[in-house]
Design an enzyme around this catalytic site. Structure first.
Site, PDB file in Angstrom:
ATOM      1  N   HIS A  65      10.352  48.206  37.399  1.00 24.33           N
ATOM      2  CA  HIS A  65       9.468  48.641  36.318  1.00 24.33           C
ATOM      3  C   HIS A  65      10.208  49.541  35.344  1.00 24.33           C
ATOM      4  CE1 HIS A  65       9.388  51.993  39.174  1.00 24.33           C
ATOM      5  NE2 HIS A  65       9.141  52.767  38.126  1.00 24.33           N
ATOM      6  N   TRP A  67       5.114  54.020  45.890  1.00 22.90           N
ATOM      7  CA  TRP A  67       5.116  55.469  46.063  1.00 22.90           C
ATOM      8  C   TRP A  67       3.999  55.882  47.018  1.00 22.90           C
ATOM      9  CZ3 TRP A  67       8.239  59.399  44.441  1.00 22.90           C
ATOM     10  CH2 TRP A  67       9.279  59.038  43.569  1.00 22.90           C
ATOM     11  N   HIS A  71      14.439  62.884  34.369  1.00 17.80           N
ATOM     12  CA  HIS A  71      13.514  62.204  33.459  1.00 17.80           C
ATOM     13  C   HIS A  71      13.450  62.936  32.112  1.00 17.80           C
ATOM     14  CE1 HIS A  71      11.890  60.093  37.037  1.00 17.80           C
ATOM     15  NE2 HIS A  71      11.326  59.255  36.178  1.00 17.80           N
ATOM     16  N   HIS A 117       4.015  51.451  38.437  1.00 15.36           N
ATOM     17  CA  HIS A 117       5.353  51.827  38.913  1.00 15.36           C
ATOM     18  C   HIS A 117       5.684  51.161  40.249  1.00 15.36           C
ATOM     19  CE1 HIS A 117       5.812  54.795  35.695  1.00 15.36           C
ATOM     20  NE2 HIS A 117       4.504  54.880  35.810  1.00 15.36           N
ATOM     21  N   HIS A 134       4.704  58.708  30.911  1.00 14.16           N
ATOM     22  CA  HIS A 134       4.638  58.852  32.366  1.00 14.16           C
ATOM     23  C   HIS A 134       4.817  60.314  32.783  1.00 14.16           C
ATOM     24  CE1 HIS A 134       5.127  58.090  36.567  1.00 14.16           C
ATOM     25  NE2 HIS A 134       6.444  58.207  36.573  1.00 14.16           N
TER      26      HIS A 134
END
Length: 207
Positions: free
Chosen positions: A51, A17, A158, A47, A57
């Site tokens: 993963h 990321w 999420h 991450h 998170h």
């Protein structure tokens, strides 16, 4: 029975990321220095590559890695090919999933060059989440770094998955895997305070 390694290799320079801790491996001790062994040293985000996300998170009150039951990450799994879809919706998977399917893995093929972080992905629609739960799903896996659009701050998928007790496995490599049923193994490290964990993920053909 064929085994597919569906994990991203980890190496110095592996894309992560933007702005996150980059992966770095070196030798803290060489055999010449220690007189007997080489000893490696790692620095990485939880991450990086392939993963799992723990609920912590994205939810300060969410469970951490060692709070999660290991049977989530091992057992029969269904791979669904949604190549070409712009979003993972009910329409893109309807008729492919049957009741009692505990683990679903989505093959999007949207991350074509694993040497660079993708510019966009195929997000999971929050509206598909209750549909998955109705069929018994407790884990989804994706061949992308996230289930939400890469610029999302709300992380609607999420949170919808968390609200329906469906857990998340990201960063899979499914290029050689066809749609169908497999045995999944993708166990996280026992990171007691972890918000996520790298995994070595495999799919095994069903006998």
């Amino acid at each position: 029975m064929k085994i597919f390694d569906i994990s991203m290799p980890l190496y110095n320079g592996v894309p992560g990321w933007p702005g996150d801790t980059p992966y770095a491996f070196d030798l803290a001790w060489t055999k010449e220095q220690s007189g007997s062994v080489n000893v490696g040293r790692l620095e990485m985000s939880t991450h990086t590559g392939t993963h799992i996300d723990a609920p912590f998170h994205f939810d300060n009150e969410g469970k951490r890695v060692t709070d999660l039951p290991l049977d989530l990450y091992t057992g029969p799994s269904l791979v669904i090919d949604v190549t070409g879809a712009l979003e993972i919706t009910i329409e893109s998977i309807e008729g492919k999933i049957k009741n009692g399917t505990k683990r679903v893995i989505f093959k999007t093929k949207c991350w074509s060059d694993r040497n660079i972080f993708p510019e966009k992905i195929v997000p999971v629609s929050p509206e598909v989440v209750p549909f998955l739960k109705q069929h018994g799903v407790g884990l989804i896996g994706v061949d992308m770094p996230s289930v939400d659009p890469l610029d999302s701050k709300e992380l609607q998928a999420h949170h919808a998955l968390h609200q329906h007790n469906i857990h998340i496995l990201e960063g899979l490599v499914l290029d050689e895997v066809s749609e169908g049923e497999y045995e999944l193994m993708a166990l996280p490290l026992p990171l007691q305070d972890g918000d996520g964990s790298p995994v070595r993920a495999i799919l095994k053909e069903m006998s």
